[in-house]
Every structure is written in C-alpha cells, then in structure tokens.
Design a protein around this motif. Structure first.
Motif, mmCIF file in Angstrom:
data_model
loop_
_atom_site.group_PDB
_atom_site.id
_atom_site.type_symbol
_atom_site.label_atom_id
_atom_site.label_comp_id
_atom_site.label_asym_id
_atom_site.label_seq_id
_atom_site.Cartn_x
_atom_site.Cartn_y
_atom_site.Cartn_z
ATOM 1 N N ILE A 47 -29.782 6.967 -12.646
ATOM 2 C CA ILE A 47 -31.065 6.410 -12.470
ATOM 3 C C ILE A 47 -31.529 7.351 -11.202
ATOM 4 N N PHE A 48 -32.578 7.957 -11.598
ATOM 5 C CA PHE A 48 -33.072 9.084 -10.675
ATOM 6 C C PHE A 48 -34.624 8.410 -10.099
ATOM 7 N N ASP A 49 -35.106 7.427 -10.478
ATOM 8 C CA ASP A 49 -36.276 7.030 -10.149
ATOM 9 C C ASP A 49 -36.184 5.515 -9.482
ATOM 10 N N VAL A 50 -36.686 5.238 -8.265
ATOM 11 C CA VAL A 50 -36.648 4.026 -7.547
ATOM 12 C C VAL A 50 -37.266 2.762 -8.605
ATOM 13 N N ARG A 51 -38.204 3.267 -9.361
ATOM 14 C CA ARG A 51 -38.583 2.184 -10.169
ATOM 15 C C ARG A 51 -37.850 1.599 -11.093
ATOM 16 N N PHE A 52 -36.554 1.976 -11.457
ATOM 17 C CA PHE A 52 -35.855 1.586 -12.461
ATOM 18 C C PHE A 52 -34.479 0.838 -11.729
ATOM 19 N N LEU A 55 -33.087 -2.554 -12.840
ATOM 20 C CA LEU A 55 -32.314 -2.690 -13.936
ATOM 21 C C LEU A 55 -30.779 -2.850 -13.698
ATOM 22 N N THR A 56 -30.403 -2.653 -12.418
ATOM 23 C CA THR A 56 -29.090 -2.582 -11.784
ATOM 24 C C THR A 56 -28.689 -3.858 -11.088
ATOM 25 N N PRO A 57 -27.280 -4.121 -11.125
ATOM 26 C CA PRO A 57 -26.920 -5.451 -10.547
ATOM 27 C C PRO A 57 -27.257 -5.542 -9.084
ATOM 28 N N ASP A 58 -27.606 -4.611 -8.389
ATOM 29 C CA ASP A 58 -27.837 -4.516 -7.050
ATOM 30 C C ASP A 58 -29.193 -3.718 -6.493
ATOM 31 N N PRO A 59 -30.306 -4.492 -6.810
ATOM 32 C CA PRO A 59 -31.531 -3.125 -6.844
ATOM 33 C C PRO A 59 -31.666 -2.721 -5.430
ATOM 34 N N PHE A 60 -31.517 -3.508 -4.491
ATOM 35 C CA PHE A 60 -31.757 -3.180 -3.364
ATOM 36 C C PHE A 60 -30.941 -2.118 -2.877
ATOM 37 N N CYS A 65 -29.987 3.698 -2.049
ATOM 38 C CA CYS A 65 -29.311 4.839 -2.250
ATOM 39 C C CYS A 65 -30.091 6.268 -2.941
ATOM 40 N N LEU A 66 -31.145 5.812 -3.411
ATOM 41 C CA LEU A 66 -32.091 7.001 -3.926
ATOM 42 C C LEU A 66 -32.893 7.444 -3.235
ATOM 43 N N ARG A 67 -33.303 6.539 -2.062
ATOM 44 C CA ARG A 67 -34.183 7.003 -0.994
ATOM 45 C C ARG A 67 -33.335 7.793 0.006
ATOM 46 N N SER A 68 -32.196 7.657 0.167
ATOM 47 C CA SER A 68 -31.110 8.489 0.835
ATOM 48 C C SER A 68 -30.624 9.821 0.017
ATOM 49 N N ASP A 69 -31.267 9.987 -1.108
ATOM 50 C CA ASP A 69 -30.890 11.096 -1.858
ATOM 51 C C ASP A 69 -29.394 11.152 -2.230
ATOM 52 N N MET A 70 -29.055 9.892 -2.743
ATOM 53 C CA MET A 70 -27.814 9.680 -2.991
ATOM 54 C C MET A 70 -27.839 9.029 -4.299
ATOM 55 N N GLN A 71 -26.341 8.907 -5.080
ATOM 56 C CA GLN A 71 -26.295 8.433 -6.336
ATOM 57 C C GLN A 71 -25.616 6.777 -6.432
ATOM 58 N N PHE A 72 -26.361 6.112 -7.177
ATOM 59 C CA PHE A 72 -25.887 4.627 -7.212
ATOM 60 C C PHE A 72 -24.444 4.403 -8.303
ATOM 61 N N VAL A 73 -23.577 4.055 -7.450
ATOM 62 C CA VAL A 73 -22.394 3.929 -8.353
ATOM 63 C C VAL A 73 -21.613 2.673 -8.358
ATOM 64 N N ARG A 74 -20.783 2.408 -9.341
ATOM 65 C CA ARG A 74 -20.249 1.266 -9.243
ATOM 66 C C ARG A 74 -18.536 1.647 -9.465
ATOM 67 N N LEU A 75 -17.644 0.838 -8.417
ATOM 68 C CA LEU A 75 -16.366 1.335 -8.521
ATOM 69 C C LEU A 75 -15.746 0.003 -9.264
#
Length: 99
Positions: A47-52, A55-60, A65-75
């Motif tokens: 996901i590279f756009d905040v509007r999507f 769709l993730t389990p933790d949208p906030f 992450c995206l506003r900090s120029d990082m990638q959202f991940v799940r471990l």
C-alpha cells in the motif's frame, strides 16, 4: 421464457439427490506442514496511498507509517503451541519508489 426453463433446470439439478441421501465429497487435503515454534515471517503490505489504509487491520498505524515515508508491515511469529502472534509496525522501504 428461456430464463424460466434455465431456472427450472438448475432447480431440478440441485434436487437430484434425495433429502436423506448423503452427498459424496472429495477428501480434505491433509496438511503436513506445521509452523515451527519461534519462527517468524515478515509480510509487507503493498500500500503506497493513505486512502487504502482502511483495508488493513490497523488503519491508523498504516496511515502513520505512510506519512512517515515508511512501509506498513506485519510480523507473524509462531509461539510454542504453533499459534500465530501478529505484530504490526513500520519499517523503511528497501528500495526507492515513485509516489
């Protein structure tokens, strides 16, 4: 008229078995792979756009992450019983990308 005939053919096909007659199903596949305890997997959300982020389990967290120029991940980590533990977080992108 053709639609009605098609509907009746489908209904007749669904009711072909008697109500008490068991339906034969293919056997379920046997899983021979059980995750090892202590093993972990990192899954990246593409996901590279905040509007999507909704769709993730933790949208906030995704949005942060995206506003900090990082990638959202799940471990995904498996405990001693083989049950998964899900931990969400941010990590820097591995390679340059275009917004």
């Amino acid at each position: 008229m053709v639609g009605l005939l098609l509907f009746l053919a489908i209904v007749a096909g669904l009711n072909a078995n008697e109500p008490g007659e068991p339906i034969e199903l293919p056997p379920m596949p046997q899983l021979n792979h059980v995750p090892e305890a202590g093993r972990s997997y990192l899954q990246r959300y593409e996901i590279f756009d905040v509007r999507f982020c909704h769709l993730t389990p933790d949208p906030f967290l995704c949005e942060r992450c995206l506003r900090s120029d990082m990638q959202f991940v799940r471990l995904l980590r498996f405990n001693e019983e083989g049950r998964p533990e899900r931990i969400y977080g941010c990590r820097p992108f591995l390679r340059p990308y275009v917004h």
